[in-house]
Design a protein around this motif. Structure first.
Motif, mmCIF file in Angstrom:
data_model
loop_
_atom_site.group_PDB
_atom_site.id
_atom_site.type_symbol
_atom_site.label_atom_id
_atom_site.label_comp_id
_atom_site.label_asym_id
_atom_site.label_seq_id
_atom_site.Cartn_x
_atom_site.Cartn_y
_atom_site.Cartn_z
ATOM 1 N N ASP A 1 53.864 110.387 120.464
ATOM 2 C CA ASP A 1 54.713 110.378 119.269
ATOM 3 C C ASP A 1 55.213 111.775 118.912
ATOM 4 N N ILE A 2 54.607 112.785 119.540
ATOM 5 C CA ILE A 2 55.019 114.167 119.249
ATOM 6 C C ILE A 2 56.507 114.363 119.531
ATOM 7 N N ILE A 3 56.931 113.848 120.709
ATOM 8 C CA ILE A 3 58.329 114.075 121.081
ATOM 9 C C ILE A 3 59.280 113.276 120.190
ATOM 10 N N VAL B 1 47.161 128.149 112.871
ATOM 11 C CA VAL B 1 48.515 128.702 112.790
ATOM 12 C C VAL B 1 49.345 127.929 113.803
ATOM 13 N N GLN B 2 50.642 127.933 113.611
ATOM 14 C CA GLN B 2 51.500 127.178 114.537
ATOM 15 C C GLN B 2 52.548 128.118 115.115
ATOM 16 N N TYR B 3 52.692 128.096 116.434
ATOM 17 C CA TYR B 3 53.698 128.938 117.085
ATOM 18 C C TYR B 3 54.933 128.122 117.442
ATOM 19 N N SER B 4 54.705 126.889 117.938
ATOM 20 C CA SER B 4 55.863 126.090 118.351
ATOM 21 C C SER B 4 55.728 124.646 117.886
ATOM 22 N N ARG B 5 56.844 123.951 117.874
ATOM 23 C CA ARG B 5 56.851 122.505 117.626
ATOM 24 C C ARG B 5 57.646 121.848 118.742
ATOM 25 N N GLY B 6 57.169 120.679 119.187
ATOM 26 C CA GLY B 6 57.882 119.939 120.219
ATOM 27 C C GLY B 6 57.294 120.188 121.592
HETATM 28 C C1 B12 Z 1 45.716 120.435 113.859
HETATM 29 C C2 B12 Z 1 45.759 118.949 114.089
HETATM 30 C C3 B12 Z 1 44.599 118.244 113.826
HETATM 31 C C4 B12 Z 1 43.348 118.838 113.208
HETATM 32 C C5 B12 Z 1 43.322 118.535 111.687
HETATM 33 C C6 B12 Z 1 43.970 119.564 110.873
HETATM 34 C C7 B12 Z 1 44.063 119.189 109.403
HETATM 35 N N1 B12 Z 1 43.071 119.466 108.616
HETATM 36 O O1 B12 Z 1 45.041 118.663 108.966
HETATM 37 C C8 B12 Z 1 42.252 118.016 113.915
HETATM 38 C C9 B12 Z 1 41.937 118.641 115.248
HETATM 39 C C10 B12 Z 1 40.951 117.850 113.119
HETATM 40 C C11 B12 Z 1 43.035 116.725 114.110
HETATM 41 C C12 B12 Z 1 42.469 115.498 114.239
HETATM 42 C C13 B12 Z 1 43.160 114.330 114.438
HETATM 43 N N2 B12 Z 1 44.479 114.209 114.667
HETATM 44 CO CO1 B12 Z 1 45.695 115.678 114.574
HETATM 45 N N3 B12 Z 1 46.962 117.018 114.787
HETATM 46 C C14 B12 Z 1 46.923 118.293 114.570
HETATM 47 C C15 B12 Z 1 48.256 118.918 115.002
HETATM 48 C C16 B12 Z 1 48.093 119.422 116.421
HETATM 49 C C17 B12 Z 1 48.783 120.009 114.113
HETATM 50 C C18 B12 Z 1 48.844 119.651 112.621
HETATM 51 C C19 B12 Z 1 49.473 120.782 111.884
HETATM 52 O O2 B12 Z 1 48.793 121.581 111.293
HETATM 53 N N4 B12 Z 1 50.815 120.907 111.996
HETATM 54 C C20 B12 Z 1 51.581 121.991 111.424
HETATM 55 C C21 B12 Z 1 52.313 121.556 110.158
HETATM 56 C C22 B12 Z 1 53.136 122.694 109.631
HETATM 57 O O3 B12 Z 1 53.147 120.473 110.493
HETATM 58 P P1 B12 Z 1 53.146 119.100 109.665
HETATM 59 O O4 B12 Z 1 51.772 118.765 109.247
HETATM 60 O O5 B12 Z 1 53.912 118.109 110.387
HETATM 61 O O6 B12 Z 1 53.926 119.518 108.323
HETATM 62 C C23 B12 Z 1 55.342 119.612 108.250
HETATM 63 C C24 B12 Z 1 56.020 118.280 107.906
HETATM 64 O O7 B12 Z 1 55.360 117.142 108.411
HETATM 65 C C25 B12 Z 1 56.110 118.292 106.422
HETATM 66 N N5 B12 Z 1 55.001 117.816 105.614
HETATM 67 C C26 B12 Z 1 53.712 117.624 105.934
HETATM 68 N N6 B12 Z 1 53.032 117.210 104.864
HETATM 69 C C27 B12 Z 1 53.886 117.160 103.834
HETATM 70 C C28 B12 Z 1 53.686 116.803 102.501
HETATM 71 C C29 B12 Z 1 54.775 116.847 101.635
HETATM 72 C C30 B12 Z 1 54.583 116.476 100.202
HETATM 73 C C31 B12 Z 1 56.061 117.238 102.101
HETATM 74 C C32 B12 Z 1 57.198 117.297 101.182
HETATM 75 C C33 B12 Z 1 56.241 117.580 103.450
HETATM 76 C C34 B12 Z 1 55.155 117.539 104.286
HETATM 77 O O8 B12 Z 1 56.299 119.651 106.102
HETATM 78 C C35 B12 Z 1 55.663 120.500 107.060
HETATM 79 C C36 B12 Z 1 56.644 121.596 107.412
HETATM 80 O O9 B12 Z 1 57.780 121.065 108.041
HETATM 81 C C37 B12 Z 1 49.206 117.670 114.935
HETATM 82 C C38 B12 Z 1 50.444 117.751 115.777
HETATM 83 C C39 B12 Z 1 51.569 118.439 115.020
HETATM 84 N N7 B12 Z 1 52.490 118.963 115.719
HETATM 85 O O10 B12 Z 1 51.640 118.517 113.819
HETATM 86 C C40 B12 Z 1 48.242 116.546 115.285
HETATM 87 C C41 B12 Z 1 48.488 115.175 114.674
HETATM 88 C C42 B12 Z 1 48.847 115.349 113.232
HETATM 89 N N8 B12 Z 1 47.164 114.548 114.794
HETATM 90 C C43 B12 Z 1 47.213 113.305 115.079
HETATM 91 C C44 B12 Z 1 46.082 112.476 115.293
HETATM 92 C C45 B12 Z 1 46.342 111.065 115.799
HETATM 93 C C46 B12 Z 1 44.782 112.930 115.045
HETATM 94 C C47 B12 Z 1 43.493 112.118 115.193
HETATM 95 C C48 B12 Z 1 43.553 110.733 114.588
HETATM 96 C C49 B12 Z 1 43.101 112.093 116.666
HETATM 97 C C50 B12 Z 1 42.124 110.990 117.048
HETATM 98 N N9 B12 Z 1 42.548 110.199 117.961
HETATM 99 O O11 B12 Z 1 41.057 110.879 116.528
HETATM 100 C C51 B12 Z 1 42.474 113.004 114.439
HETATM 101 C C52 B12 Z 1 42.281 112.537 112.971
HETATM 102 C C53 B12 Z 1 41.415 113.431 112.157
HETATM 103 C C54 B12 Z 1 40.076 112.854 111.942
HETATM 104 N N10 B12 Z 1 39.161 113.624 111.465
HETATM 105 O O12 B12 Z 1 39.850 111.744 112.181
HETATM 106 C C55 B12 Z 1 48.644 112.822 115.204
HETATM 107 C C56 B12 Z 1 49.078 112.033 113.975
HETATM 108 C C57 B12 Z 1 49.969 110.863 114.323
HETATM 109 C C58 B12 Z 1 50.346 110.089 113.070
HETATM 110 N N11 B12 Z 1 51.503 109.457 113.114
HETATM 111 O O13 B12 Z 1 49.636 110.026 112.125
HETATM 112 C C59 B12 Z 1 49.410 114.168 115.448
HETATM 113 C C60 B12 Z 1 50.868 114.197 114.975
HETATM 114 C C61 B12 Z 1 49.307 114.457 116.967
HETATM 115 C C62 B12 Z 1 49.886 113.359 117.839
HETATM 116 N N12 B12 Z 1 49.809 113.430 119.100
HETATM 117 O O14 B12 Z 1 50.398 112.383 117.475
HETATM 118 N N13 B12 Z 1 44.374 116.952 114.163
#
Ligand code: B12
Ligand code: SF4
Length: 515
Positions: free
Chosen positions: A183-185, A169-174
């Protein structure tokens, strides 16, 4: 409209937990929360199906069923995403892509029909309207960052929950900080936006109604980024947990300054937080300064101990490859990890992610080589480091070999269990590892078949004598340690000769084109 939501495959990395998940009979760590959120943003009348390639394969019949395909991806999923797009486009489907990869990539965008850059809370409804009117665009980019009050409850029901080891689940972004490599910021901004308490509790209710119990990962970039709101959330979360008999073990990510706030730590303990991932990065002050990581001030070892004293296991990220890293950085990282009793230490080589401050500085200095693979643990360096690259790679490997060597790892796990003593109201009683099947699998694999079985029994004996009530936690840690050790072995087998003999000349030759 029938929509197929696809999460591409992750490569095998430290974060895939591939060697640990089978012990608990799971296929993947967490469901793709981005796609579950996207699903909730679509019109209720649309049909949707989720295919997570990390839990099952994509069948032709899945694609045939759909009118439209929506895929997400991180950078590390890029290759799998490309294959998914090719397959779906070959059958004439409209393909939509969003998520962190396309949100940060500057060039080489995938061949999808529509690309969503950034968060989709406002752009997806706009796309749905455009579809109805027949006026869709290729790129959708939100004008600003949406408030999380408009984020709907994720569509958890479309995932097969039993295949995952935790729910997110997600509580905050940023995050309010300004780390140079982050890259988060860039993606989510420096003003942390939060959901309301009610939104959070509704999400937890939804998970509970779906029958979930066990681990819940609050996947915030920095859970304490907006301390004022977190302070208001935690007592309600603690009440909720108590009312429902502590169904969830909470995990999250936070900045190291958490250690400075004891009332906050106390509230987190009461709300059922049992693990936290910290960005420690390095014990070297000069390197922290270079990374603009001012929040990691003071004695980092004491900070870790403080958090552990609240019954919260510390996991942490570490980085080598900063310009200011001294020659003995590898030994100092090992020493720090050992003394801090952090069993799950994610060590990586510094990587310049697209469009970060680090990326821009290295570009200006003419030191950028190529796009990052997104996996900072695979011994690839995408910039010219100050240290001899061959030394950086072998030094990095020596850290990984040392910290995941059995006796070293088990000792850290024991120390961590000792430091994270908990009271009896801990919500671990539903831990999946407590299942007899999981215990038998672990005992058989680590205690009978594994070459390091003696170390395993020694470790187990210590737990039974000193920390019997933490057996479930101890077994979970043993399984995780096995994953890291196996992955190290696999990587050494695959790349042993190349990396073992890598020389500066060979490295420069390889990247000569980019230089
Ligand atoms: C939970 C998480 C994980 C989980 C995986 C969860 C999963 N099954 O997806 C775990 C812990 C396994 C993980 C691992 C890794 N992660 Co990670 N992870 C996260 C984290 C903290 C939250 C992801 C999440 O659920 N976000 C919540 C959702 C709601 O947000 P969102 O995905 O961005 O979705 C929104 C938009 O992007 C968009 N969107 C997303 N998808 C789509 C698709 C469509 C069609 C549309 C229209 C819109 C859309 O809409 C959503 C609502 O606004 C993020 C940070 C973050 N803030 O997101 C890093 C992040 C995604 N992870 C990252 C990284 C680098 C990794 C690793 C490579 C780390 C490593 N060094 O090994 C590994 C890779 C996984 C692997 N097995 O090798 C980076 C990705 C950077 C990038 N540019 O790709 C992030 C951004 C963190 C960071 N510091 O940079 N991770
Ligand atoms: S504390 Fe973490 S999320 Fe915040 S800016 Fe630094 S690296 Fe990024």
């Amino acid at each position: 409209m029938k929509v197929l939501l696809i999460n591409p495959e992750f490569p095998d990395t430290y974060w895939s937990f591939r060697h640990a998940l089978p012990f608990e009979g799971k296929r993947s760590a967490l469901p793709p929360l981005g796609l579950l959120t996207v699903s909730s943003l679509l019109p209720k009348s649309w049909e949707r199906r989720l295919i997570d390639l990390n839990v099952r394969s994509l069948r032709s019949s899945d694609i045939e069923w759909a009118d439209m395909v929506m895929a997400t991806a991180m950078l590390v999923q890029k290759d799998s995403l490309k294959r998914v797009i090719q397959r779906c486009k070959a059958t004439g489907k409209r393909v939509v892509v969003g998520g962190p990869y396309v949100s940060t990539t500057l060039d080489e965008l995938p061949e999808a029909d529509h690309i969503f850059v950034g968060e989709a809370e406002t752009t997806l409804p706009e796309f749905v309207d455009d579809l109805r009117r027949g006026t869709t665009r290729r790129t959708y980019q939100a004008a600003g960052r949406p408030p999380l009050s408009i984020t709907p409850v994720p569509d958890f029901g479309i995932a097969d929950l039993k295949l995952y080891s935790g729910m997110s689940v997600q509580y905050s972004r940023g995050c309010p900080f300004n780390c140079e490599f982050c890259d988060i910021i860039e993606i989510y901004g420096r003003v942390p936006r939060t959901k309301s308490n009610q939104q959070m509790l509704t999400e937890l209710d939804t998970l509970r109604d779906l029958g979930w119990h066990g681990t819940v990962f609050i996947v915030d970039d920095n859970f304490i980024g907006n301390k004022k709101n977190v302070r208001r959330l935690l007592p309600e979360l603690a009440d909720w947990q108590k009312r429902h008999g502590y169904p969830f073990t909470m995990i999250t990510e936070a900045s190291v300054n958490l250690a400075e706030d004891e009332p906050l730590l106390d509230s987190m303990r009461s709300a059922g937080f049992r693990r936290v991932f910290l960005g420690i990065e390095t014990p070297i002050e000069e390197s922290l300064k270079e990374a603009q990581k001012s929040q990691n001030r003071g004695n980092l070892l004491d900070s870790v101990k403080k958090i552990q004293s609240y019954g919260i296991e510390v996991m942490a990220g570490f980085i080598v490859g900063f310009d200011n890293d001294p020659e003995d950085i590898f030994e100092r990282q090992i020493k720090f990890i050992r003394e801090s009793a952090i069993p799950l230490a994610m060590v990586g080589i510094l990587s310049a992610l697209p469009d970060t401050q680090l990326w821009r500085r290295l570009k200006q200095e003419g030191r950028l080589l190529n796009e990052s693979s997104g996996n900072n643990t695979n011994c690839q360096i995408n910039f010219v480091p100050k240290m001899d690259p061959a030394r950086l790679i072998t030094g990095y490997q020596s850290i990984m070999r040392t910290i995941y060597e059995s006796s070293e790892y088990y000792q850290r796990a024991l120390d961590s269990l000792k430091r994270t003593t908990q009271n009896s109201s801990e919500p671990n009683r539903f831990g999946i590892f407590s299942g007899t099947a999981a215990f038998i699998r672990i005992a058989l694999k680590l205690g009978v078949l594994d070459r390091e079985r003696k170390e395993f029994w020694r470790y187990l004996a210590h737990i039974l004598v000193e920390n019997r009530h933490r057996l479930v936690e101890g077994l979970r840690l043993a399984a995780m340690g096995y994953h890291f050790r196996k992955l190290n072995d696999d990587m050494a087998n695959e790349s042993g000769d190349v990396i073992g003999e890598v020389s500066e000349e060979k490295w420069i030759e390889k990247y000569a084109g980019f230089l």
